[in-house]
Design a protein around this motif. Structure first.
Motif, short mmCIF file in Angstrom:
data_model
loop_
_atom_site.label_atom_id
_atom_site.label_comp_id
_atom_site.label_asym_id
_atom_site.label_seq_id
_atom_site.Cartn_x
_atom_site.Cartn_y
_atom_site.Cartn_z
N LEU A 336 3.80 -10.99 -10.70
CA LEU A 336 2.97 -10.52 -9.59
C LEU A 336 2.86 -11.55 -8.47
CD1 LEU A 336 0.14 -8.85 -11.69
CD2 LEU A 336 1.47 -7.67 -9.93
N LEU A 337 3.16 -12.79 -8.77
CA LEU A 337 2.99 -13.86 -7.79
C LEU A 337 4.25 -14.13 -6.98
CD1 LEU A 337 0.84 -16.28 -9.99
CD2 LEU A 337 0.08 -14.54 -8.37
N PHE A 338 5.30 -13.38 -7.23
CA PHE A 338 6.50 -13.48 -6.39
C PHE A 338 6.44 -12.40 -5.32
CE2 PHE A 338 10.95 -12.03 -5.58
CZ PHE A 338 11.30 -13.11 -4.78
N ASP A 339 6.41 -12.81 -4.07
CA ASP A 339 6.25 -11.89 -2.94
C ASP A 339 7.62 -11.58 -2.35
OD1 ASP A 339 5.53 -10.47 -0.71
OD2 ASP A 339 4.06 -11.92 0.02
N PHE A 340 8.27 -10.54 -2.90
CA PHE A 340 9.61 -10.19 -2.42
C PHE A 340 9.59 -9.73 -0.97
CE2 PHE A 340 12.39 -6.58 -1.45
CZ PHE A 340 13.60 -7.25 -1.38
N GLU A 341 8.62 -8.89 -0.61
CA GLU A 341 8.61 -8.32 0.74
C GLU A 341 8.52 -9.41 1.80
OE1 GLU A 341 8.33 -5.20 -1.94
OE2 GLU A 341 7.02 -6.95 -1.85
N TRP A 342 7.71 -10.44 1.55
CA TRP A 342 7.63 -11.55 2.51
C TRP A 342 8.96 -12.29 2.57
CZ3 TRP A 342 8.46 -16.75 2.43
CH2 TRP A 342 8.01 -17.47 3.52
N ALA A 343 9.55 -12.55 1.40
CA ALA A 343 10.82 -13.28 1.36
C ALA A 343 11.92 -12.48 2.06
CB ALA A 343 11.22 -13.57 -0.09
N ASN A 344 11.95 -11.18 1.85
CA ASN A 344 12.98 -10.35 2.47
C ASN A 344 12.84 -10.36 3.99
OD1 ASN A 344 15.24 -8.62 2.22
ND2 ASN A 344 13.94 -6.81 2.48
N LYS A 345 11.61 -10.34 4.48
CA LYS A 345 11.38 -10.33 5.92
C LYS A 345 11.63 -11.69 6.55
CE LYS A 345 7.66 -9.52 9.30
NZ LYS A 345 6.22 -9.15 9.45
N GLN A 346 11.09 -12.74 5.93
CA GLN A 346 11.12 -14.06 6.55
C GLN A 346 12.38 -14.87 6.22
OE1 GLN A 346 8.88 -14.94 8.73
NE2 GLN A 346 7.56 -13.17 8.41
N LEU A 347 12.97 -14.64 5.06
CA LEU A 347 14.10 -15.46 4.62
C LEU A 347 15.43 -14.72 4.65
CD1 LEU A 347 12.49 -17.19 1.48
CD2 LEU A 347 12.51 -18.00 3.85
N PHE A 348 15.41 -13.41 4.44
CA PHE A 348 16.65 -12.66 4.25
C PHE A 348 16.97 -11.70 5.38
CE2 PHE A 348 15.25 -12.83 -0.48
CZ PHE A 348 15.61 -14.16 -0.57
N ASP A 392 4.55 5.58 -18.00
CA ASP A 392 4.63 5.14 -16.61
C ASP A 392 6.07 4.85 -16.21
OD1 ASP A 392 1.88 4.31 -17.68
OD2 ASP A 392 1.61 3.98 -15.53
N GLU A 393 6.40 5.14 -14.97
CA GLU A 393 7.67 4.70 -14.40
C GLU A 393 7.52 3.24 -14.00
OE1 GLU A 393 10.82 5.72 -10.76
OE2 GLU A 393 8.83 6.67 -10.82
N PHE A 394 8.51 2.43 -14.32
CA PHE A 394 8.44 1.03 -13.93
C PHE A 394 8.68 0.90 -12.42
CE2 PHE A 394 10.15 -3.10 -12.88
CZ PHE A 394 9.29 -3.96 -13.55
N ILE A 395 7.72 0.26 -11.75
CA ILE A 395 7.82 0.02 -10.30
C ILE A 395 7.43 -1.43 -10.05
CG2 ILE A 395 6.97 0.64 -8.01
CD1 ILE A 395 6.35 3.43 -9.11
N ASN A 396 8.26 -2.15 -9.33
CA ASN A 396 7.94 -3.53 -9.00
C ASN A 396 6.71 -3.58 -8.09
OD1 ASN A 396 9.91 -5.46 -10.12
ND2 ASN A 396 11.41 -4.20 -9.04
N PRO A 397 5.90 -4.64 -8.21
CA PRO A 397 4.76 -4.79 -7.29
C PRO A 397 5.23 -4.89 -5.85
CG PRO A 397 5.13 -6.81 -8.54
CD PRO A 397 6.00 -5.76 -9.15
N VAL A 398 4.48 -4.32 -4.93
CA VAL A 398 4.86 -4.28 -3.52
C VAL A 398 3.73 -4.88 -2.69
CG1 VAL A 398 5.47 -2.79 -1.57
CG2 VAL A 398 6.25 -2.20 -3.88
N THR A 399 4.10 -5.72 -1.72
CA THR A 399 3.12 -6.32 -0.81
C THR A 399 3.38 -5.81 0.61
OG1 THR A 399 4.43 -8.26 -0.15
CG2 THR A 399 3.23 -8.39 -2.24
N ASP A 400 2.50 -6.24 1.55
CA ASP A 400 2.67 -5.83 2.95
C ASP A 400 3.49 -6.82 3.76
OD1 ASP A 400 0.98 -7.98 3.24
OD2 ASP A 400 -0.69 -6.83 4.08
N ALA A 401 4.11 -7.82 3.10
CA ALA A 401 4.99 -8.81 3.73
C ALA A 401 4.24 -9.78 4.63
CB ALA A 401 6.12 -8.15 4.51
N SER A 402 2.92 -9.80 4.54
CA SER A 402 2.13 -10.71 5.38
C SER A 402 2.03 -12.11 4.79
CB SER A 402 0.71 -10.16 5.56
OG SER A 402 0.00 -10.19 4.33
#
Length: 618
Positions: A336-348, A392-402
């Motif tokens: 839960l502590l890995f913020d993919f959305e932020w990394a995708n926006k800012q790094l990738f 439950d369907e497995f879904i990765n946690p999602v953030t707002d990329a902030s």
């Protein structure tokens, strides 16, 4: 006592069954997983994705990472050089535009039992090693027994169901299996590289060194600088050059690999014209690092080639042999502590999609809730697998990329408390009261920028992450000895998963040094699904087993899923050309060639010298 009529009737039935077996087991030019007709008939001239008239000549220059100290890729000692497979022919070769079909290479024909209890190979009489010695059934048997006895531990797992190898003639060999019913095993055995018995007779196979070995393949080693470079030279009188499976392949006279310790340096060397081909794994580089005149004027070509393979799973892998990561609630919390959305926006540069399956980008990936067919496989395991597999369907946690992930941090802290962890003096301690600190082992500089934000998010909860970067040799040794807490790694997949799944997830591979069971899985439920997948008797059954396995792995939180794209990003100098039709399941670099270059590069940047430093963010 049976009557004469009954006895004759029984004998007739046996005879009919025997004749049916003979018909079903007739030698073939190709093998497919479920007995379906292969794409290419027995008299095919070449694969569709090659240029059969591609010119021969020139040199392909590539970059390697780290270094090497061995020319034996079949053992666990040392770090072997790249592309050593070019030296060795296999019994069969797979086509790159079919999910899993094997065509004869060293073997002219292949015959298998109707129940897949054995497979027989009829070797080509013209096959020979590059020192002129003939390639025979003795070499095939020697190779198998040597790899099982002295080779890397993966071979024991890969060929675990092979009982024995029987030489039936100078050019005929049969592999007998311990159990019938494994549809994949005849094809897997066909992938066996053939080593020369006469060459290894007075040498220690288990000792890694830089002695140049003898092979039977299209290339031989012509030059070695330990740890710095290796050069392969095309074998002009290669015995298999006119085979249909080889036509249009192996067009470069030489293939050179120079080694770099830093991919950033390697990329600059590539742009300076020091080598010819680069598979780009960094989204940032793809977006920003090629803004030069060589690209603008077409001398350096950027191309995205569609990739139809399942993407597999790249992720931050937990070593659950470590007590710290035994509890799935802990693993879920850290994820839960890995913020993919932020990394995708800012790094990738927004280039990636989060990976939601171990078989993403394919029909094998689990979606939604389990189907009735999947439930039939999962229900007997209900008491052994996570309950959410069913609900439950497995879904990765999602953030707002902030970059603000307070909701995820709160949920993570709740899970850690449930696992017995707590905060003492602003430091997280585990259930035994020990301060929580773990190490992330790296060999790639580029990944540090991805891990630093993760490290900060962990620190907010009082958890210390130590990023430890080591050289390639040390990294490989630590992986083999399982001396790590977390790593970034991948589990590649094909459209027909099979025996390799034992290497990834099965209990039998957990304690094998060198296996790809990095996680340390020893789970009877997962073992059962892996065995069922391997023994699947239809494509439909294979898909159901794979999806069921996918669900159990995802809900076990054994990795923190990373990201993927569905293309290969390649950059190459305009001296190279590739066929108009590219294979669905591979880049097909061995089908490329050097075209006639009439205009030399003019850009000063392309002329700048670059010296390899001896010795991937995705």
């Amino acid at each position: 006592m049976l009557s004469l009529r009954t006895t004759l009737g029984h004998c007739s039935a046996v005879l009919l069954l025997s004749l049916a077996s003979i018909v079903q087991a007739a030698p073939q030019h190709a093998l497919t997983l479920y007995g379906e007709a292969p794409k290419y008939p027995a008299d095919f001239k070449h694969f569709d994705y090659v240029n059969p008239d591609a010119p021969k000549g020139g040199t392909l220059r590539q970059a390697g990472f780290g270094g090497f100290d061995s020319l034996n890729p079949f053992i666990n000692k040392g770090v072997s050089a790249d592309d050593l497979g070019l030296m060795y022919d296999t019994l069969t070769t797979h086509s790159l535009d079919e999910p899993f079909s094997e065509y004869g290479l060293v073997a002219e024909k292949i015959e298998k039992a109707p129940d897949n209890s054995w497979v027989r190979f009829f070797l080509r009489k013209e096959a020979r090693f590059n020192d002129g010695q003939p390639l025979t059934a003795e070499d095939v048997k020697f190779t198998f027994e040597t790899l099982m006895e002295k080779g890397a531990p993966m071979y024991k797992g890969y060929y675990a169901d092979v009982d024995k190898v029987e030489i039936e003639g100078p050019h005929q060999v049969r592999f007998v299996f311990k159990h019938a019913g494994n549809r994949e095993l005849p094809l897997i055995v066909g992938q066996l590289p053939v080593l020369p018995k006469h060459y290894w007779a007075d040498k220690d196979f288990a000792r890694g060194n830089l002695d140049i070995p003898v092979g039977s393949g299209p290339y031989k080693i012509s030059e070695v600088q330990a740890g710095r470079s290796i050069v392969y030279e095309r074998v002009k009188d290669y015995w298999g050059k006119d085979l249909a499976v080889n036509r249009g392949f192996y067009n470069f006279d030489k293939m050179r690999i120079d080694y770099y310790r830093d991919n950033t340096v390697a990329l600059e060397a590539m742009k300076a014209g020091q080598f010819d081909f680069w598979l780009e794994t960094s989204a940032k580089n793809w977006a920003t690092a090629y803004n030069n005149s060589a690209v603008a004027n077409g001398q350096l070509i950027k191309e995205e080639i569609r990739n139809y393979n399942p993407t597999g799973m790249q992720g931050f892998i937990f070593n659950i042999r470590r007590p710290l990561f035994k509890d799935p609630r802990v693993r879920e919390a850290l994820g839960l502590l890995f913020d993919f959305e932020w990394a995708n926006k800012q790094l990738f540069n927004g280039a990636y999609t989060r990976t939601d399956s171990y078989f993403d980008n394919s029909e094998l990936a689990a979606k939604g809730l389990p189907s009735p067919a999947e439930l039939k496989l999962l229900e007997p395991l209900r008491e052994q697998i996570p309950p959410k597999v069913f609900t439950d369907e497995f879904i990765n946690p999602v953030t707002d990329a902030s970059g603000m992930i307070r909701d995820h941090q709160r949920r993570a802290y709740q899970l850690l408390q449930e696992a017995g962890w707590r905060v003492v003096d602003d430091k997280m301690v585990d259930a035994q009261g020990n301060p929580v600190s773990f190490e992330f082992l790296l060999a790639q500089t580029e990944f540090e920028r991805v891990l630093l934000p993760f490290k900060r998010n962990l620190a907010d909860l009082g958890i210390e992450l130590v990023i430890r970067r080591v050289d390639v040799s040390q990294y490989i040794n630590r992986l083999r000895s399982r001396d790590f807490d977390m790593i970034v790694g991948g589990f590649g997949q094909s459209n027909s998963p099979g025996n390799e799944q034992r290497e990834y997830w099965h209990s039998s591979s957990a304690d094998n040094p060198g296996s790809r069971n990095f996680i340390g899985l020893k789970d009877p439920a997962i073992d059962s699904l892996v065995e069922g997948l391997i023994k699947a008797d239809s494509r439909e059954n294979l898909i159901n087993y794979t999806r069921a396995l996918d669900r159990v792995l995802l809900w076990g939180h054994y990795v923190i899923p990373n990201w993927h794209i569905t293309t290969w990003r390649v950059a190459y100098w305009h001296k190279l050309e590739h066929p108009q039709v590219t294979p669905q399941y591979d880049i097909g670099l061995n089908t490329w060639w050097v075209r006639e270059v009439t205009t030399p590069p003019e850009d000063a940047e392309t002329q700048a010298p670059a010296t390899p430093a001896t010795g991937a963010e995705q």
